[in-house]
Design an enzyme around this catalytic site. Structure first.
Site, PDB file in Angstrom:
ATOM      1  N   HIS A  17       0.838  -1.213   0.000  1.00 41.93           N
ATOM      2  CA  HIS A  17       0.000   0.000   0.000  1.00 41.93           C
ATOM      3  C   HIS A  17       0.870   1.261   0.000  1.00 41.93           C
ATOM      4  CE1 HIS A  17      -2.759  -2.936   2.224  1.00 41.93           C
ATOM      5  NE2 HIS A  17      -3.448  -2.630   1.144  1.00 41.93           N
TER       6      HIS A  17
ATOM      7  N   GLN B 138      -8.852  -7.630 -10.659  1.00 42.49           N
ATOM      8  CA  GLN B 138      -9.529  -6.436 -10.133  1.00 42.49           C
ATOM      9  C   GLN B 138      -9.088  -5.187 -10.896  1.00 42.49           C
ATOM     10  OE1 GLN B 138     -10.277  -5.494  -5.799  1.00 42.49           O
ATOM     11  NE2 GLN B 138      -8.404  -4.321  -6.058  1.00 42.49           N
TER      12      GLN B 138
HETATM   13  N1  ATP Z   1       1.777  -6.687  -2.516  1.00 38.77           N
HETATM   14  C1  ATP Z   1       1.161  -5.682  -3.119  1.00 38.77           C
HETATM   15  N2  ATP Z   1       1.799  -4.962  -4.064  1.00 38.77           N
HETATM   16  C2  ATP Z   1       1.179  -3.948  -4.709  1.00 38.77           C
HETATM   17  N3  ATP Z   1      -0.107  -3.566  -4.456  1.00 38.77           N
HETATM   18  C3  ATP Z   1      -0.785  -4.254  -3.521  1.00 38.77           C
HETATM   19  C4  ATP Z   1      -0.192  -5.334  -2.800  1.00 38.77           C
HETATM   20  N4  ATP Z   1      -1.111  -5.826  -1.936  1.00 38.77           N
HETATM   21  C5  ATP Z   1      -2.235  -5.091  -2.111  1.00 38.77           C
HETATM   22  N5  ATP Z   1      -2.031  -4.145  -3.057  1.00 38.77           N
HETATM   23  C6  ATP Z   1      -3.025  -3.205  -3.578  1.00 38.77           C
HETATM   24  O1  ATP Z   1      -3.501  -2.378  -2.550  1.00 38.77           O
HETATM   25  C7  ATP Z   1      -4.847  -2.015  -2.832  1.00 38.77           C
HETATM   26  C8  ATP Z   1      -5.679  -2.286  -1.626  1.00 38.77           C
HETATM   27  O2  ATP Z   1      -5.692  -3.683  -1.393  1.00 38.77           O
HETATM   28  P1  ATP Z   1      -6.193  -4.340  -0.073  1.00 38.77           P
HETATM   29  O3  ATP Z   1      -6.435  -3.295   0.952  1.00 38.77           O
HETATM   30  O4  ATP Z   1      -7.234  -5.344  -0.355  1.00 38.77           O
HETATM   31  O5  ATP Z   1      -4.881  -5.083   0.418  1.00 38.77           O
HETATM   32  P2  ATP Z   1      -4.480  -6.551   0.243  1.00 38.77           P
HETATM   33  O6  ATP Z   1      -3.188  -6.733   0.912  1.00 38.77           O
HETATM   34  O7  ATP Z   1      -4.654  -6.901  -1.197  1.00 38.77           O
HETATM   35  O8  ATP Z   1      -5.547  -7.294   1.094  1.00 38.77           O
HETATM   36  P3  ATP Z   1      -6.146  -8.704   0.881  1.00 38.77           P
HETATM   37  O9  ATP Z   1      -5.340  -9.549   1.771  1.00 38.77           O
HETATM   38  O10 ATP Z   1      -7.527  -8.418   1.284  1.00 38.77           O
HETATM   39  O11 ATP Z   1      -6.089  -9.102  -0.558  1.00 38.77           O
HETATM   40  C9  ATP Z   1      -5.285  -2.841  -4.044  1.00 38.77           C
HETATM   41  O12 ATP Z   1      -5.178  -2.030  -5.210  1.00 38.77           O
HETATM   42  C10 ATP Z   1      -4.259  -3.945  -4.060  1.00 38.77           C
HETATM   43  O13 ATP Z   1      -4.054  -4.491  -5.340  1.00 38.77           O
HETATM   44  C1  PAF Z   2     -10.336  -1.905  -4.328  1.00 38.37           C
HETATM   45  C2  PAF Z   2     -10.866  -2.226  -2.947  1.00 38.37           C
HETATM   46  C3  PAF Z   2     -10.370  -1.203  -1.940  1.00 38.37           C
HETATM   47  C4  PAF Z   2     -12.398  -2.117  -2.997  1.00 38.37           C
HETATM   48  O1  PAF Z   2     -12.949  -2.421  -1.765  1.00 38.37           O
HETATM   49  C5  PAF Z   2     -10.477  -3.659  -2.514  1.00 38.37           C
HETATM   50  O2  PAF Z   2     -11.036  -4.619  -3.353  1.00 38.37           O
HETATM   51  C6  PAF Z   2      -9.002  -3.828  -2.352  1.00 38.37           C
HETATM   52  O3  PAF Z   2      -8.532  -3.403  -1.299  1.00 38.37           O
HETATM   53  O4  PAF Z   2      -8.328  -4.346  -3.263  1.00 38.37           O
HETATM   54  N1  BAL Z   3      -7.517  -7.271  -2.236  1.00 37.76           N
HETATM   55  C1  BAL Z   3      -8.822  -7.577  -2.780  1.00 37.76           C
HETATM   56  C2  BAL Z   3      -9.897  -7.502  -1.789  1.00 37.76           C
HETATM   57  C3  BAL Z   3     -10.496  -8.803  -1.425  1.00 37.76           C
HETATM   58  O1  BAL Z   3      -9.929  -9.875  -1.695  1.00 37.76           O
HETATM   59  O2  BAL Z   3     -11.577  -8.811  -0.833  1.00 37.76           O
END
Ligand code: ATP
Ligand code: PAF
Ligand code: BAL
Length: 282
Positions: free
Chosen positions: A41, A157
């Site tokens: 993030h 996504q």
């Molecule tokens: N390792 C990563 N590298 C780059 N972007 C990321 C990474 N992990 C998450 N993101 C991006 O951060 C944004 C928010 O994602 P989210 O808050 O769902 O986190 P997440 O770590 O993907 O959580 P989850 O475990 O729910 O998949 C999304 O656009 C996701 O693709």
């Molecule tokens: C894009 C998003 C914030 C929508 O809830 C979620 O799917 C995630 O964190 O990737």
């Molecule tokens: N990072 C995508 C959100 C989800 O899996 O719900």
């Protein structure tokens, strides 16, 4: 010490802040998240800083993208430490509404999708992308950012969001950023926190199996044999595989001619109670 971001709880409040920035002629960037922020993030925030004068990070665990059997209740909620991390990066605004602000009683509108939303995640989480698209459209309409950042970790996504923004002519440029990984290859994900220490070690198999399958494909081997080997490696390590496939990197359609199309390998698999996803260019 940089100032803490202003926390907005309502769409009206966020809009007032964005309007003030617009009057000053400032560019606005948005980073949509579900919180439990990690270095992946943080990279999205840094990339937003290169393209915008003011940054909104949204933190909302969106109920409509979870099925009743999924982990909505257990999903980590760590707002105070998330806000502290965002303060370090000088983020100006956090939009952290409650569910009632986003979906008040009587709420009745959802975005329905086709194209890149067909198959893969949808085969296993049928509700998922309509929930994502609905909330992302609401977030983009709430803040009308010039740019919004998404990670390639959630590759399908990203494709779905790009398609939606194009189709609805939303005035936001969607930027996709490469996946940030741990030193051993595991893609950072908020859900990695669910893994036991043992599972955390096993979890590296997902990126390793994909890299090995990708090598076989690049070397000109049979795509099906390479994918079968990858699935077998995952199963042997203790995963339950939802999918491990090779698709067109732009449309996510099945490959008609793997030798000349842009290719992306995508995987989703369960380790115990944790569902991990990953993908790589091939
Ligand atoms: N390792 C990563 N590298 C780059 N972007 C990321 C990474 N992990 C998450 N993101 C991006 O951060 C944004 C928010 O994602 P989210 O808050 O769902 O986190 P997440 O770590 O993907 O959580 P989850 O475990 O729910 O998949 C999304 O656009 C996701 O693709
Ligand atoms: C894009 C998003 C914030 C929508 O809830 C979620 O799917 C995630 O964190 O990737
Ligand atoms: N990072 C995508 C959100 C989800 O899996 O719900």
């Amino acid at each position: 010490m940089p100032a803490s971001p202003t926390i907005h709880r309502t769409v009206d409040d966020l809009r007032a802040a964005v309007s003030a920035w617009r009057r000053e002629g400032l560019r606005v960037g948005m980073v949509p998240t579900m919180g439990a922020l990690h270095s992946g993030h943080m990279e999205l925030v840094r990339a937003a800083r290169e393209r915008a004068d003011r940054i909104i990070v949204t933190i909302f665990v969106n109920p409509t993208q979870f099925a009743p059997t999924e982990d909505f209740g257990a999903y980590p909620r760590t707002e105070a430490s998330d806000v502290a991390k965002l303060a370090e990066l000088g983020v100006e605004a956090v939009f952290a509404p409650n569910a009632n602000e986003m979906y008040p009683a009587g709420y009745a509108t959802t975005v329905s999708l086709a194209g890149p939303a067909i198959g893969l995640e949808t085969d296993f989480r049928p509700h998922f992308f309509s929930g994502v698209a609905t909330v992302v459209s609401k977030l983009l309409i709430a803040g009308f950012p010039d740019v919004a950042m998404f990670g390639e970790k959630d590759y399908q996504q990203l494709m779905v969001v790009r398609q939606m923004v194009r189709d609805l002519r939303l005035p936001t440029e969607i930027i996709g950023l490469p996946t940030i990984r741990e030193a051993d290859g595991l893609a950072l994900s908020s859900r990695n926190a669910y893994l036991s220490p043992e599972e955390r070690q096993t979890a590296t198999t997902i990126s390793r199996a994909m890299r090995q399958a990708a090598e076989l494909v690049r070397a000109g081997g049979s795509v099906e044999a390479a994918l079968a080997e990858g699935r077998a490696a995952l199963t042997e390590a203790g995963f339950r595989v939802d999918y491990l496939v090779l698709r067109n990197a732009e449309t996510l359609a099945e490959l008609a001619n793997p030798a000349i199309e842009p290719r992306r390998m995508l995987a989703a698999a369960w380790l115990g109670k944790t569902r991990l996803i990953d993908n790589i260019a091939v």
